[in-house]
Design a protein around this motif. Sequence first.
Motif, PDB file in Angstrom:
ATOM      1  N   ARG A   1       0.819  -1.209   0.000  1.00  0.00           N
ATOM      2  CA  ARG A   1       0.000   0.000   0.000  1.00  0.00           C
ATOM      3  C   ARG A   1       0.852   1.257   0.000  1.00  0.00           C
ATOM      4  O   ARG A   1       0.566   2.220  -0.736  1.00  0.00           O
ATOM      5  N   GLN A   2       1.897   1.273   0.821  1.00  0.00           N
ATOM      6  CA  GLN A   2       2.727   2.471   0.893  1.00  0.00           C
ATOM      7  C   GLN A   2       3.460   2.735  -0.406  1.00  0.00           C
ATOM      8  O   GLN A   2       3.677   3.894  -0.776  1.00  0.00           O
ATOM      9  N   LEU A   3       3.855   1.675  -1.094  1.00  0.00           N
ATOM     10  CA  LEU A   3       4.494   1.869  -2.390  1.00  0.00           C
ATOM     11  C   LEU A   3       3.543   2.577  -3.347  1.00  0.00           C
ATOM     12  O   LEU A   3       3.929   3.537  -4.033  1.00  0.00           O
ATOM     13  N   VAL A   4       2.299   2.145  -3.393  1.00  0.00           N
ATOM     14  CA  VAL A   4       1.315   2.778  -4.268  1.00  0.00           C
ATOM     15  C   VAL A   4       1.080   4.228  -3.847  1.00  0.00           C
ATOM     16  O   VAL A   4       1.065   5.146  -4.685  1.00  0.00           O
ATOM     17  N   TRP A   5       0.926   4.462  -2.537  1.00  0.00           N
ATOM     18  CA  TRP A   5       0.671   5.825  -2.057  1.00  0.00           C
ATOM     19  C   TRP A   5       1.825   6.767  -2.380  1.00  0.00           C
ATOM     20  O   TRP A   5       1.615   7.869  -2.888  1.00  0.00           O
TER      21      TRP A   5
ATOM     22  N   TRP B   1       4.259   6.423  -4.547  1.00  0.00           N
ATOM     23  CA  TRP B   1       4.527   6.599  -5.982  1.00  0.00           C
ATOM     24  C   TRP B   1       3.485   7.510  -6.628  1.00  0.00           C
ATOM     25  O   TRP B   1       3.833   8.341  -7.479  1.00  0.00           O
ATOM     26  N   GLU B   2       2.237   7.398  -6.210  1.00  0.00           N
ATOM     27  CA  GLU B   2       1.219   8.291  -6.744  1.00  0.00           C
ATOM     28  C   GLU B   2       1.502   9.734  -6.332  1.00  0.00           C
ATOM     29  O   GLU B   2       1.294  10.666  -7.113  1.00  0.00           O
ATOM     30  N   GLN B   3       2.007   9.920  -5.128  1.00  0.00           N
ATOM     31  CA  GLN B   3       2.377  11.263  -4.701  1.00  0.00           C
ATOM     32  C   GLN B   3       3.557  11.779  -5.509  1.00  0.00           C
ATOM     33  O   GLN B   3       3.595  12.946  -5.899  1.00  0.00           O
ATOM     34  N   TYR B   4       4.524  10.911  -5.794  1.00  0.00           N
ATOM     35  CA  TYR B   4       5.666  11.295  -6.610  1.00  0.00           C
ATOM     36  C   TYR B   4       5.212  11.689  -8.016  1.00  0.00           C
ATOM     37  O   TYR B   4       5.663  12.697  -8.566  1.00  0.00           O
ATOM     38  N   ARG B   5       4.323  10.909  -8.579  1.00  0.00           N
ATOM     39  CA  ARG B   5       3.797  11.209  -9.916  1.00  0.00           C
ATOM     40  C   ARG B   5       3.074  12.545  -9.904  1.00  0.00           C
ATOM     41  O   ARG B   5       3.135  13.316 -10.862  1.00  0.00           O
ATOM     42  N   GLY B   6       2.376  12.843  -8.800  1.00  0.00           N
ATOM     43  CA  GLY B   6       1.634  14.090  -8.694  1.00  0.00           C
ATOM     44  C   GLY B   6       2.518  15.318  -8.652  1.00  0.00           C
ATOM     45  O   GLY B   6       2.096  16.412  -9.036  1.00  0.00           O
TER      46      GLY B   6
END
Length: 297
Positions: free
Chosen positions: A276-280, A282-287
């Motif tokens: 879950r933290q990887l997804v969270w 990485w999505e923040q990084y993409r943002g």
Amino acid sequence: MDFLRPASWEEALAVKAEHPTAVPIAGGTDIMVEINFDHRRPEYLLDLNRIGLLREWEVGEKVTRLGASVPYTQIMENLRGTLPGLALASHTVASPQIRNRGGVGGNLGCASPAGDSHPALLAAGAEVEVESVRGSRLIPIDEFYTGVKRNALAADELIKTVHIKNATGPQQYSKVGTRNAMVIAVCGFGLALHPDTRTVRTGIGSAAPTPVRAEAAEEFLNAALEEGGFWDSGKVITPSIAKQFGQLASAACNPIDDVRGTAAYRRHAVGILARRQLVWTWEQYRGTNGRPLEGAA
């Protein structure tokens, strides 16, 4: 039990040299529990509350110097942008009263594998500055934990400052507990993306004899992100990468069965937290399109 109360850092070092068995006390949120339940009866208590420099912090260009006694509330309020993983971990510590008293130095001194700050410090790549009358030294966080509730401090050394790299990418921390507050972690996990070095670091708490990193999971993810061009493209992390990362993080655990949870549950939960933290993160990084986070140096 004698109560030693130095007025300065230099005096504290001298007292510790004279009484190497003296147990430091600042917030007292851990040691007082042990004393009250008669689990520990030290000959000397070394009170560090009069030493102001332990409650100071300094945000540098690349590293934040955090005094050992800076309360968790101050970290939450003032260092959220610079040390987001540690700020998240600070939110999970016990109650507001304890967060007002306790600090990272106490977590490090006690070296309990369940300490909330440890996964965040491991993920951030911190260094612990310790000092004695013989001089000072920096201990990399990976070398600090030496056994169950044991650390790399010499008998005459005190923790002065924690040097923590300022975040250049998103960080996360979460833990599993038997309730939502005032709870010791069944297990905890921290993750930090370091876009400046194109690396990922992790930290696991309460799922091994000491706080540990999931090094195989890090190596797998570092390779997958680089080989897949994820850092440059910012594309979505694939489910297969997230799943494999979680499985490797789970495999890094060496837990026990106790009253808070079974070993099997801890391994399973760490894998879920890691995925879950990887997804969270990485999505923040993409943002942010790969830009440094707002508020980070």
